[in-house]
Each structure stands twice: as structure tokens, then as C-alpha cells.
Design a protein around this motif. Structure first.
Motif, short mmCIF file in Angstrom:
data_model
loop_
_atom_site.label_atom_id
_atom_site.label_comp_id
_atom_site.label_asym_id
_atom_site.label_seq_id
_atom_site.Cartn_x
_atom_site.Cartn_y
_atom_site.Cartn_z
N SER A 155 20.72 1.66 -5.83
CA SER A 155 20.20 2.34 -4.64
C SER A 155 18.78 2.82 -4.84
O SER A 155 18.07 3.09 -3.87
N ASP A 156 18.35 2.93 -6.10
CA ASP A 156 16.98 3.36 -6.38
C ASP A 156 15.96 2.38 -5.82
O ASP A 156 14.85 2.76 -5.44
N SER A 157 16.31 1.09 -5.76
CA SER A 157 15.39 0.09 -5.22
C SER A 157 15.17 0.32 -3.72
O SER A 157 14.11 -0.01 -3.19
N ILE A 158 16.18 0.86 -3.04
CA ILE A 158 16.03 1.19 -1.62
C ILE A 158 15.01 2.31 -1.46
O ILE A 158 14.19 2.30 -0.54
N ARG A 159 15.05 3.28 -2.37
CA ARG A 159 14.09 4.38 -2.33
C ARG A 159 12.66 3.88 -2.54
O ARG A 159 11.71 4.41 -1.97
N VAL A 160 12.50 2.84 -3.37
CA VAL A 160 11.17 2.26 -3.61
C VAL A 160 10.62 1.66 -2.31
O VAL A 160 9.46 1.88 -1.96
N VAL A 161 11.46 0.92 -1.60
CA VAL A 161 11.03 0.31 -0.34
C VAL A 161 10.67 1.39 0.67
O VAL A 161 9.64 1.32 1.34
N ASN A 162 11.51 2.41 0.78
CA ASN A 162 11.25 3.51 1.71
C ASN A 162 9.93 4.20 1.39
O ASN A 162 9.14 4.53 2.29
N ALA A 163 9.69 4.43 0.09
CA ALA A 163 8.45 5.09 -0.33
C ALA A 163 7.24 4.23 -0.01
O ALA A 163 6.21 4.73 0.47
N LEU A 164 7.35 2.92 -0.25
CA LEU A 164 6.24 2.01 0.03
C LEU A 164 5.90 2.00 1.51
O LEU A 164 4.73 2.09 1.90
N LEU A 165 6.91 1.89 2.36
CA LEU A 165 6.68 1.85 3.81
C LEU A 165 6.06 3.16 4.30
O LEU A 165 5.16 3.15 5.15
N THR A 166 6.52 4.27 3.76
CA THR A 166 5.97 5.57 4.15
C THR A 166 4.50 5.68 3.76
O THR A 166 3.66 6.15 4.54
N GLU A 167 4.17 5.22 2.54
CA GLU A 167 2.78 5.30 2.07
C GLU A 167 1.87 4.38 2.87
O GLU A 167 0.70 4.71 3.12
N LEU A 168 2.36 3.21 3.27
CA LEU A 168 1.57 2.30 4.09
C LEU A 168 1.23 2.95 5.43
O LEU A 168 0.12 2.80 5.95
N ASP A 169 2.20 3.67 5.99
CA ASP A 169 1.96 4.35 7.27
C ASP A 169 0.94 5.47 7.13
O ASP A 169 0.20 5.77 8.07
N LYS A 170 0.90 6.09 5.95
CA LYS A 170 -0.04 7.19 5.73
C LYS A 170 -1.47 6.68 5.53
O LYS A 170 -2.43 7.27 6.02
N ILE A 171 -1.59 5.56 4.80
CA ILE A 171 -2.92 5.10 4.40
C ILE A 171 -3.64 4.32 5.49
O ILE A 171 -4.86 4.14 5.45
N LYS A 172 -2.91 3.88 6.52
CA LYS A 172 -3.51 3.03 7.55
C LYS A 172 -4.52 3.77 8.43
O LYS A 172 -5.28 3.15 9.15
N ILE A 173 -4.53 5.11 8.37
CA ILE A 173 -5.46 5.88 9.21
C ILE A 173 -6.90 5.72 8.72
O ILE A 173 -7.84 6.01 9.46
N HIS A 174 -7.07 5.26 7.48
CA HIS A 174 -8.42 5.12 6.92
C HIS A 174 -9.01 3.76 7.31
O HIS A 174 -8.33 2.74 7.25
N SER A 175 -10.27 3.76 7.66
CA SER A 175 -10.93 2.52 8.12
C SER A 175 -11.51 1.70 6.98
O SER A 175 -11.98 0.59 7.21
N ASN A 176 -11.50 2.23 5.76
CA ASN A 176 -12.15 1.55 4.63
C ASN A 176 -11.15 0.97 3.65
O ASN A 176 -11.46 0.76 2.48
N VAL A 177 -9.93 0.71 4.11
CA VAL A 177 -8.90 0.18 3.21
C VAL A 177 -8.33 -1.11 3.79
O VAL A 177 -8.20 -1.27 5.01
N LEU A 178 -8.00 -2.05 2.90
CA LEU A 178 -7.37 -3.30 3.30
C LEU A 178 -6.35 -3.66 2.22
O LEU A 178 -6.64 -3.58 1.03
N ILE A 179 -5.14 -4.05 2.65
CA ILE A 179 -4.05 -4.31 1.71
C ILE A 179 -3.69 -5.79 1.77
O ILE A 179 -3.39 -6.33 2.84
N PHE A 180 -3.74 -6.44 0.61
CA PHE A 180 -3.31 -7.84 0.48
C PHE A 180 -1.96 -7.86 -0.21
O PHE A 180 -1.77 -7.17 -1.22
N ALA A 181 -1.05 -8.64 0.30
CA ALA A 181 0.26 -8.82 -0.34
C ALA A 181 0.53 -10.31 -0.46
O ALA A 181 0.23 -11.07 0.46
N THR A 182 1.09 -10.73 -1.58
CA THR A 182 1.42 -12.14 -1.77
C THR A 182 2.90 -12.27 -2.10
O THR A 182 3.50 -11.37 -2.69
#
Length: 270
Positions: free
Chosen positions: A115-142
Motif C-alpha cells: 500500500s506504500d506504493s499507493i501513497r507514492v502515487v498520491n504524493a506525486l500527483l499532489t506535488e504536481l498540482d502544487k508546482i504547476k502554478i509556477h510559470s518557469n517549470v516544465l516536467i518531462f516524463a518518459t
């Protein structure tokens, strides 16, 4: 960045600043992400004094301690925000093999995933929502395994681009660059001229470009191989199919064709 400069309400028009590159392994998704980050830092140097590329090592964020992995993700993004909050920096974040961090939660709950892996996904999604307010950031995922990525992450990706296997022209260019390097190292002698961007119609109708035609046929035979595999073949050709340290271009091209056949035969077992 334009939308952020003009104060476009991101509650009405959503932009998460996430680009997902997906496709088979060895097609250059990670290299393309790094190259794009470099290109952006050059193009936008009038706006930003410095470009920063932050590579996230997904495997280092998992802990043996219960509930600790999610905290590590949050702590990492907290450190990233220290850079992002300085508007003079262009911050590009690379999450390679994102399925390690954003693993599909449905599969975690139905299988034997902790279940800890579910917490990782939740934390990642939450942090993405927080960081998107900044105009000087871009996230690449492969990702090589899109079926293993959580749908909520896929939904957050603004651009989802498929990076497929190279075609004939791209493979020809790869072989051309490799041959030029071997000519420079004097492993292929004597110096010969081979076209970088051949006209395929002209090649077919002319007898002048004998070596170019051979390389084109080798490129056609290599279709279906990844870019990473194609770049290995010039070495395999010399190591396994040449008996001399120095070879003529004609002999080397024959060895390269054998290497292609060797690679395709071996790939059937994996």
C-alpha cells in the motif's frame, strides 16, 4: 508561460506543464527530453539567467519503512520548489521511467503491491498540482510501459507524444555518423566519401554511389530495431565479423550487414 504572463485563470484553462514521452525502449526518449531542456534554456536565455535540469531517480525514493516513501517524494519536491520559486531560473524536471513512481493504483490494490506504493502515487500527483502554478517549470516524463502508469497521471500530462522506432532515413543518418567516426579514427581506410542525406531516387538510378546504396540496403534491413540497438551494431560488426583491425569501407559494410542479421536473429529469443 504566455498564459501565466497574461494571468489566464488555470481553474478555467488547465495547464499542468507535463510532457509524457512514451514508446518502445531505446528510441531516445530520455535523450530527447534532455535535448529539449537544453534547447529551451538557449531559446529563453533573454528571460532566464540560468537553466536547471533536475533528474529524478525513482528507485531512490522507495524506503523499506512503512509510509516513508510518500514522505520522500514530498521532501524531494520541497527541495525542487526552492529552485522554482526563483523566477530567474528555468527548471526542467525529468522523471525517467515514470511508471516506477506513478504506478497504476488499481493494479496495486488488486495485486500484491504494498500500500506504500499507493501513497507514492498520491504524493506525486499532489506535488504536481502544487508546482504547476509556477510559470518557469516544465516536467518531462518518459515511459516504456504506458499500461502501468496511473490514469490520473496520464490525465495530467498536457502533451502525450509517441516516440517510435526509427525509419530508414533515421537509421541511415545513425550509420552515417558512426562511419564518419570510424573514418576519423582510421579504423576504416582509406578515406572515402559517403553521402549524409542521399536522394533515394538518385541512388536507385545511378551506379556512382555504390557504397551509399549498400548502406541504404543495410538501413532498410535494420528497420524494426531500436535506435540504441542500431548504434551498437557498428561495434558488433567490427568485434564479431571482421578479422582485422583496419578495414576497407566495402568490407566493413559487409560486416555491418552480418551484424544486422545477427541482431535480428538474437532478438527473437528475448
Amino acid at each position: 508561460m504566455l498564459f501565466a504572463d497574461r494571468n489566464v485563470d488555470d481553474n478555467l484553462i488547465s495547464c499542468n506543464k507535463v510532457i509524457l514521452l512514451h514508446g518502445p525502449p531505446g528510441t531516445g526518449k530520455t535523450s530527447l527530453s534532455k535535448a529539449l531542456a537544453q534547447k529551451l534554456s538557449i531559446r529563453l536565455q533573454s528571460r532566464f539567467i540560468k537553466g536547471i535540469l533536475i533528474e529524478i531517480n525513482s528507485h531512490s525514493l522507495f524506503s523499506k519503512w512503512f509510509s516513508e516513501s510518500g514522505k520522500l517524494v514530498s521532501k524531494m519536491f520541497s527541495q525542487i520548489r526552492d529552485f522554482v520559486e526563483d523566477q530567474k531560473f528555468l527548471v526542467c524536471i525529468l522523471i525517467d521511467e515514470v511508471e516506477s513512481l506513478a504506478h497504476a493504483r488499481e493494479k496495486c490494490m488488486s495485486g500484491n503491491e504494498p500500500s506504500d506504493s499507493i501513497r507514492v502515487v498520491n504524493a506525486l500527483l499532489t506535488e504536481l498540482d502544487k508546482i504547476k502554478i509556477h510559470s518557469n517549470v516544465l516536467i518531462f516524463a518518459t515511459s516504456n510501459v504506458t499500461g502501468a502508469i496511473d490514469l490520473a497521471f496520464i490525465d495530467r500530462a498536457d502533451i502525450k507524444e509517441y516516440i517510435g522506432l526509427p525509419g530508414v532515413q533515421a537509421i541511415y543518418q545513425i550509420y552515417y555518423s558512426c562511419i564518419q567516426e570510424l573514418l576519423k579514427a582510421e579504423i576504416i581506410q582509406p578515406k572515402v566519401i559517403i553521402q549524409q542525406c542521399p536522394d533515394l531516387v538518385e541512388l536507385e538510378s545511378s551506379d556512382i554511389y555504390k557504397n551509399d546504396k549498400k548502406l541504404l540496403k543495410i538501413s532498410e534491413a535494420s528497420v524494426g530495431l531500436s535506435g540504441r540497438s542500431v548504434r551498437k551494431l557498428p561495434f558488433i560488426a567490427h568485434a564479431l565479423f571482421l578479422q582485422t583491425e583496419i578495414a576497407t569501407l566495402e568490407n566493413y559494410l559487409e560486416a555491418l550487414l552480418f551484424a544486422v542479421e545477427y541482431q535480428k536473429t538474437n532478438s527473437k529469443y528475448f
